[in-house]
Scaffold this active site. Sequence first.
Site, PDB file in Angstrom:
ATOM      1  N   ALA A 158      -3.196   3.626  -2.649  1.00  0.00           N
ATOM      2  CA  ALA A 158      -3.241   2.453  -3.521  1.00  0.00           C
ATOM      3  C   ALA A 158      -3.025   1.191  -2.702  1.00  0.00           C
ATOM      4  CB  ALA A 158      -2.178   2.553  -4.603  1.00  0.00           C
ATOM      5  N   SER A 175       0.843  -1.200   0.000  1.00  0.00           N
ATOM      6  CA  SER A 175       0.000   0.000   0.000  1.00  0.00           C
ATOM      7  C   SER A 175       0.874   1.245   0.000  1.00  0.00           C
ATOM      8  CB  SER A 175      -0.918   0.007   1.225  1.00  0.00           C
ATOM      9  OG  SER A 175      -1.789   1.122   1.205  1.00  0.00           O
ATOM     10  N   ASP A 176       0.355   2.305  -0.587  1.00  0.00           N
ATOM     11  CA  ASP A 176       1.071   3.580  -0.560  1.00  0.00           C
ATOM     12  C   ASP A 176       0.061   4.722  -0.559  1.00  0.00           C
ATOM     13  OD1 ASP A 176       3.902   4.800  -0.810  1.00  0.00           O
ATOM     14  OD2 ASP A 176       2.715   5.949  -2.239  1.00  0.00           O
ATOM     15  N   THR A 177       0.396   5.780   0.167  1.00  0.00           N
ATOM     16  CA  THR A 177      -0.497   6.934   0.302  1.00  0.00           C
ATOM     17  C   THR A 177       0.235   8.225  -0.043  1.00  0.00           C
ATOM     18  OG1 THR A 177      -1.767   5.852   2.062  1.00  0.00           O
ATOM     19  CG2 THR A 177      -1.963   8.243   1.895  1.00  0.00           C
TER      20      THR A 177
END
EC number: 3.6.1.9
Length: 212
Positions: free
Chosen positions: A124, A87-89
């Site tokens: 994501a 995950s990435d923000t």
Amino acid sequence: MIFMTNEIVNSTSTSQKLILASQSPRRRELLAQLGYQFSVQASDIDETVEKAETAYDYVLRLAKQKAQHVLDLLPEAERVYSYVLGSDTSVVFNGEILGKPDNEENCIDTLSLLSGNQHQVLTAIALVSHAGVKGQVITTEVTFKTLTKAEISAYWLTGEPQDKAGSYGIQGIAGQFVKTINGSYSAVVGLPLYETAQLLANAGFVGSIHTK
């Protein structure tokens, strides 16, 4: 390490293994909240934004690369039954990705941009396995109240913004800065609960409640 919330948490098959490719305590807590049994493995990748890369493409690429990196580190025999969640923000204002602050001045500049304005938070998620890659991006709109420089400086001194994209953590002290939010709160924190549960359910994993 193995992170479990209770004894009934399990996957549909003992051969399946779920790994969270993140060292973020916030993502770990959110995934555990769904009731999954999983291990945690930090992923070390280059997070430089590529030339002309959009925020959407950037967060999706990083989520996939984080998961793929961890999968590639596993012994070949384990990859067949391992699923890695990445995950990435990113916080985005007027099309610009706002990263983590290097110092107080950087924090002041970033939060001054967000002050009294609406911005987007893109998170994501990607699930990588021997079967391939599945992922998506969740966009949430957040509007801040007007902040004074004194408020921002005081916030910096709490230590909270120093490791946060966009220089704030909505789940902490900065929650009082938020006037409105349109979208997924958990995505802003770091892991969208609904979308993650759907993604894992489609891969055959079962949390506290089986999601369809």
